[in-house]
Design a protein around this motif. Structure first.
Motif, PDB file in Angstrom:
ATOM      1  N   PHE A 120       0.923  -1.108   0.065  1.00 26.95           N
ATOM      2  CA  PHE A 120      -0.028   0.048  -0.114  1.00 26.95           C
ATOM      3  C   PHE A 120       0.921   1.054   0.031  1.00 26.95           C
ATOM      4  CE2 PHE A 120      -2.844   3.316   1.886  1.00 26.95           C
ATOM      5  CZ  PHE A 120      -3.919   3.144   1.073  1.00 26.95           C
ATOM      6  N   SER A 121       1.934   1.018   0.658  1.00 28.72           N
ATOM      7  CA  SER A 121       2.791   2.517   0.758  1.00 28.72           C
ATOM      8  C   SER A 121       3.408   2.685  -0.471  1.00 28.72           C
ATOM      9  CB  SER A 121       4.021   2.254   1.599  1.00 28.72           C
ATOM     10  OG  SER A 121       4.891   1.145   1.059  1.00 28.72           O
ATOM     11  N   LYS A 122       3.502   1.948  -1.508  1.00 25.12           N
ATOM     12  CA  LYS A 122       4.167   2.132  -2.738  1.00 25.12           C
ATOM     13  C   LYS A 122       3.115   2.236  -3.760  1.00 25.12           C
ATOM     14  CE  LYS A 122       7.859  -1.388  -2.155  1.00 25.12           C
ATOM     15  NZ  LYS A 122       9.007  -0.393  -2.524  1.00 25.12           N
ATOM     16  N   THR A 123       1.937   1.570  -3.779  1.00 24.49           N
ATOM     17  CA  THR A 123       0.717   1.556  -4.844  1.00 24.49           C
ATOM     18  C   THR A 123      -0.576   2.532  -4.418  1.00 24.49           C
ATOM     19  OG1 THR A 123      -0.531  -0.420  -3.916  1.00 24.49           O
ATOM     20  CG2 THR A 123       1.389  -0.858  -5.502  1.00 24.49           C
ATOM     21  N   GLY A 124      -0.759   2.617  -3.349  1.00 24.63           N
ATOM     22  CA  GLY A 124      -1.927   2.993  -2.694  1.00 24.63           C
ATOM     23  C   GLY A 124      -3.319   2.552  -2.981  1.00 24.63           C
ATOM     24  N   ILE A 125      -3.311   1.331  -3.562  1.00 27.44           N
ATOM     25  CA  ILE A 125      -4.298   0.782  -4.233  1.00 27.44           C
ATOM     26  C   ILE A 125      -4.954  -0.152  -3.241  1.00 27.44           C
ATOM     27  CG2 ILE A 125      -4.945  -0.868  -6.027  1.00 27.44           C
ATOM     28  CD1 ILE A 125      -4.558   2.003  -7.140  1.00 27.44           C
ATOM     29  N   GLN A 126      -6.450  -0.385  -3.143  1.00 24.36           N
ATOM     30  CA  GLN A 126      -7.031  -1.106  -2.024  1.00 24.36           C
ATOM     31  C   GLN A 126      -6.930  -2.608  -2.705  1.00 24.36           C
ATOM     32  OE1 GLN A 126     -11.207   0.089  -3.849  1.00 24.36           O
ATOM     33  NE2 GLN A 126     -11.519  -1.753  -2.397  1.00 24.36           N
ATOM     34  N   LEU A 265     -18.445   3.328  -7.889  1.00 27.93           N
ATOM     35  CA  LEU A 265     -16.913   4.061  -7.255  1.00 27.93           C
ATOM     36  C   LEU A 265     -17.137   5.466  -6.638  1.00 27.93           C
ATOM     37  CD1 LEU A 265     -16.577   2.805 -10.329  1.00 27.93           C
ATOM     38  CD2 LEU A 265     -14.347   2.591  -9.149  1.00 27.93           C
ATOM     39  N   LEU A 266     -17.041   5.567  -5.347  1.00 29.88           N
ATOM     40  CA  LEU A 266     -17.275   6.802  -4.602  1.00 29.88           C
ATOM     41  C   LEU A 266     -16.072   7.323  -3.824  1.00 29.88           C
ATOM     42  CD1 LEU A 266     -20.083   7.092  -2.036  1.00 29.88           C
ATOM     43  CD2 LEU A 266     -18.206   8.473  -1.816  1.00 29.88           C
ATOM     44  N   GLY A 267     -15.674   8.632  -4.335  1.00 25.70           N
ATOM     45  CA  GLY A 267     -14.467   9.126  -4.066  1.00 25.70           C
ATOM     46  C   GLY A 267     -14.519  10.727  -4.144  1.00 25.70           C
ATOM     47  N   THR A 268     -13.251  11.132  -4.246  1.00 24.14           N
ATOM     48  CA  THR A 268     -12.983  12.553  -4.215  1.00 24.14           C
ATOM     49  C   THR A 268     -11.659  12.761  -5.011  1.00 24.14           C
ATOM     50  OG1 THR A 268     -12.726  14.869  -3.089  1.00 24.14           O
ATOM     51  CG2 THR A 268     -11.678  12.830  -2.000  1.00 24.14           C
ATOM     52  N   GLU A 269     -11.323  13.918  -5.592  1.00 19.93           N
ATOM     53  CA  GLU A 269     -10.263  14.084  -6.391  1.00 19.93           C
ATOM     54  C   GLU A 269      -9.122  14.853  -5.370  1.00 19.93           C
ATOM     55  OE1 GLU A 269     -10.488  15.310 -10.735  1.00 19.93           O
ATOM     56  OE2 GLU A 269     -10.062  17.310  -9.654  1.00 19.93           O
ATOM     57  N   GLN A 272      -2.609  14.610  -4.372  1.00 21.27           N
ATOM     58  CA  GLN A 272      -1.401  13.446  -3.844  1.00 21.27           C
ATOM     59  C   GLN A 272      -2.223  12.306  -3.149  1.00 21.27           C
ATOM     60  OE1 GLN A 272       1.801  13.284  -4.630  1.00 21.27           O
ATOM     61  NE2 GLN A 272       1.640  15.623  -5.531  1.00 21.27           N
ATOM     62  N   PRO A 273      -1.724  11.073  -3.596  1.00 27.66           N
ATOM     63  CA  PRO A 273      -2.394  10.154  -2.993  1.00 27.66           C
ATOM     64  C   PRO A 273      -2.318   9.948  -1.152  1.00 27.66           C
ATOM     65  CG  PRO A 273      -0.444   9.406  -3.946  1.00 27.66           C
ATOM     66  CD  PRO A 273      -0.554  10.699  -4.417  1.00 27.66           C
ATOM     67  N   ILE A 274      -3.369   9.538  -0.730  1.00 21.59           N
ATOM     68  CA  ILE A 274      -3.228   9.469   0.851  1.00 21.59           C
ATOM     69  C   ILE A 274      -3.356   7.778   1.035  1.00 21.59           C
ATOM     70  CG2 ILE A 274      -4.881   9.750   2.582  1.00 21.59           C
ATOM     71  CD1 ILE A 274      -6.480  12.239   1.397  1.00 21.59           C
ATOM     72  N   LYS A 275      -2.105   7.813   1.605  1.00 19.27           N
ATOM     73  CA  LYS A 275      -1.713   6.458   1.774  1.00 19.27           C
ATOM     74  C   LYS A 275      -1.107   6.082   3.352  1.00 19.27           C
ATOM     75  CE  LYS A 275       1.767   6.488  -1.337  1.00 19.27           C
ATOM     76  NZ  LYS A 275       2.941   6.177  -2.192  1.00 19.27           N
ATOM     77  N   THR A 276      -2.014   6.803   4.119  1.00 22.64           N
ATOM     78  CA  THR A 276      -1.960   6.584   5.813  1.00 22.64           C
ATOM     79  C   THR A 276      -2.483   5.077   6.109  1.00 22.64           C
ATOM     80  OG1 THR A 276      -4.248   7.505   6.046  1.00 22.64           O
ATOM     81  CG2 THR A 276      -2.394   8.911   5.932  1.00 22.64           C
ATOM     82  N   LYS A 277      -2.052   5.082   7.478  1.00 24.67           N
ATOM     83  CA  LYS A 277      -2.490   3.638   7.924  1.00 24.67           C
ATOM     84  C   LYS A 277      -4.060   3.693   8.096  1.00 24.67           C
ATOM     85  CE  LYS A 277      -1.669   1.243  12.490  1.00 24.67           C
ATOM     86  NZ  LYS A 277      -1.361   1.233  13.878  1.00 24.67           N
ATOM     87  N   ASP A 292      -2.774  14.759 -13.849  1.00 28.35           N
ATOM     88  CA  ASP A 292      -1.959  14.438 -12.719  1.00 28.35           C
ATOM     89  C   ASP A 292      -2.660  14.497 -11.309  1.00 28.35           C
ATOM     90  OD1 ASP A 292       0.337  14.343 -14.349  1.00 28.35           O
ATOM     91  OD2 ASP A 292       0.534  16.415 -14.265  1.00 28.35           O
ATOM     92  N   THR A 293      -4.081  14.378 -11.398  1.00 28.42           N
ATOM     93  CA  THR A 293      -4.703  14.183  -9.973  1.00 28.42           C
ATOM     94  C   THR A 293      -4.485  12.855  -9.632  1.00 28.42           C
ATOM     95  OG1 THR A 293      -6.699  13.792 -11.446  1.00 28.42           O
ATOM     96  CG2 THR A 293      -6.131  16.019 -10.839  1.00 28.42           C
ATOM     97  N   PHE A 294      -5.340  12.534  -8.580  1.00 28.02           N
ATOM     98  CA  PHE A 294      -5.486  11.303  -7.973  1.00 28.02           C
ATOM     99  C   PHE A 294      -7.113  10.989  -7.829  1.00 28.02           C
ATOM    100  CE2 PHE A 294      -1.126  11.559  -7.902  1.00 28.02           C
ATOM    101  CZ  PHE A 294      -0.452  10.261  -8.083  1.00 28.02           C
ATOM    102  N   ARG A 295      -7.566   9.877  -7.586  1.00 22.33           N
ATOM    103  CA  ARG A 295      -8.964   9.736  -7.178  1.00 22.33           C
ATOM    104  C   ARG A 295      -8.508   8.687  -5.995  1.00 22.33           C
ATOM    105  NH1 ARG A 295     -10.448   6.029 -11.130  1.00 22.33           N
ATOM    106  NH2 ARG A 295      -8.437   6.121 -12.006  1.00 22.33           N
ATOM    107  N   LEU A 296      -8.937   9.324  -4.882  1.00 17.25           N
ATOM    108  CA  LEU A 296      -9.203   8.874  -3.565  1.00 17.25           C
ATOM    109  C   LEU A 296     -10.368   8.239  -3.327  1.00 17.25           C
ATOM    110  CD1 LEU A 296      -8.008   7.898  -0.792  1.00 17.25           C
ATOM    111  CD2 LEU A 296      -8.979  10.265   0.060  1.00 17.25           C
TER     112      LEU A 296
END
Length: 491
Positions: A120-126, A265-269, A272-277, A292-296
């Protein structure tokens, strides 16, 4: 200023012509086709050659309708799935469908090689068994011949673009969905790939949306009687990335969206990716977006639940129309039972209505019996899951969203839109329906230099397409249901 968008979803595809003039976008669907996976022995595949045939039919219909001045075309599809090419550039095997069950148990197995924290720290993907990382690892475990012979890894839109142009590339928004892409370096993560024993050389340098990557080959021009070779542009080729471009939000403040279809898919723009614990614990995902956005966001099972119920009933000879089902839902008592839409049993059940009933039985609820009761359970549960995820998004971003934008084909289900407004107790702004195709078209225009940025794209959407508002109602009743729902999914 005509451009052509191909938008392929998990059940159907369409070709849409866009015409941009004086800040207003007009669209016209010129071709629609089904997308039917094929079971062969133990495996479920996509019929990729049929999809390519339909893309060529879409181009041909555009020509037949007099669109001889198409400035570009682009393709978006669902995420995670891929094909492999050999040293001669030929497709080695039919791509697996993301619901192919050869990934069962592999999330846990991969986590023995690489911790979830490291991935997750590398990819930020569920973490989901449908992710590309697990399909590739399943092929490695099976000593798959295609993987041994592979020279190029092509995600589905990459592959279809290659068939059109002969140019090999990996588009970035789709690449981020694989769980093999590093969102810090914005490139493939060699350490993950190497640790899993996957071939490193097959992954191409990522290409951003809005890049002209090639032109339709002369062979195809001759076949389709094209006067000139059409440029092919990368867009947000993960369909959700394109859909988010078409969210009709105007302003600098943050916003929340729900792209609603087979999947929700429910999210926000975010920038930077949010890769917190906490993001890891809640299994949130950070996918690449346009500009260059991310979809959290969070993937939620979506209207797959209803589609599968209808498929089962039709197979049993009890076919009903959407209008009949909506009437049955409205006549059914509210909150008779609730489900967690993302329970693993709903990914690929043999009989969806029975799976829903079994869930309700096992959780000591009154079991829904009629079609209306079952589907009311589905829609109410989806709406409550949206509230659950939206609250988590607000905590992760320290934002308080004032409304929710709903886009995509799912907004045609007016009951789901109203239930969602009731559940989240915020206004809903629903539209446009064809958000993915529209986002695809607008990103092409940006790549061609006609549009400057995302904000201009969204202004065009707001000026061009109807948006339907929904106001929340029955707050006390829905608050009580939400407390019951949270207890249910926490157990």
């Amino acid at each position: 200023m005509n451009v052509l968008a191909f938008d392929l979803g998990a059940s159907s595809g369409r070709a849409v012509i866009g015409h941009l003039e004086q800040g207003e976008l007009q669209i016209k669907e010129i071709h629609r086709f089904s997308n039917d996976p094929v079971q062969v022995g133990p495996h479920l595949h996509w019929d990729i050659l049929r999809l390519f045939f339909e893309i060529k039919q879409g181009i041909l219909k555009a020509v037949q309708l007099g669109y001889n001045d198409i400035e570009s075309l682009a393709i978006d599809t669902w995420a995670v799935d891929f094909g492999l090419l050999d040293k001669n550039g030929e497709l080695l095997a039919n791509p697996y469908h993301y619901r192919n069950d050869h990934t069962n148990g592999l999330v846990e197995e991969v986590n023995h090689l690489l911790s979830s924290e490291e991935i997750f720290s590398k990819t930020g993907i569920q973490f989901m068994p449908i992710n590309t990382i697990y399909h590739l690892y399943a092929m490695k475990k099976a000593d798959n011949v295609a993987l041994h012979q592979a020279e190029d890894f092509m995600m589905i839109p990459d592959l279809l673009r290659y068939f059109l142009t002969g140019v090999k590339s990996n588009e970035v928004t789709n690449a981020t969905s694989t769980q093999l892409f590093n969102t810090d370096s914005m490139d493939w993560d060699d350490s993950l790939i190497k640790t899993l024993g996957l071939p490193e050389h097959i992954f191409k340098a990522p290409v951003k949306p809005g890049t002209v990557v090639g032109k339709v080959t002369q062979r195809i021009c001759k076949e389709l009687k094209l006067e000139e070779a059409i440029p092919v542009v990368t867009v947000g080729e993960h369909d959700t990335a394109s859909a988010v471009v078409a969210v009709p939000h105007v302003g600098e403040e943050s916003f929340a969206y729900l792209s609603c279809g087979t999947w929700s898919l429910l999210g926000t723009e975010v920038s930077q990716p949010i890769k917190t614990k906490q993001a890891l614990e809640w299994n949130m995902t950070n996918e690449g977006g346009v500009d260059d956005t991310f979809r959290l966001l969070k993937n939620i099972m979506g209207l797959w639940l209803q589609q599968e119920c209808m498929r089962v009933w039709e197979k049993e000879g009890e076919s009903v129309t959407y209008q009949q089902l909506n009437e049955a839902i409205e006549k059914s008592p509210p909150f008779k039972a609730l489900i967690d839409p993302d329970d693993q049993r709903f990914i690929k059940p043999e009989n969806m209505p029975e799976a829903i009933q079994q869930y309700c039985f096992e959780t000591n609820q009154e079991v829904p019996q009629t079609k209306g009761e079952i589907l009311r359970c589905v829609l109410e549960s989806l709406a409550l899951k949206y509230r659950f995820v939206l609250e988590r998004l607000e905590k992760l971003t320290n934002e308080k969203f004032t409304c929710l934008y709903m886009v995509g084909g799912g907004i045609q289900n007016r009951l789901l839109s109203q239930f969602t407004a009731n559940a989240i107790q915020k206004p809903i702004y629903a539209g446009p329906i064809e958000a993915t195709s529209i986002g695809n078209l607008l990103t092409q225009y940006k790549g061609l230099g006609y549009i400057k940025n995302l904000q201009e794209s969204r202004n065009i959407v707001k000026n061009s397409f109807p948006i339907t508002p929904y106001s929340p109602a029955d707050n006390e009743e829905w608050n009580h249901a939400y407390r019951v729902f949270k207890e249910l999914i926490d157990t």
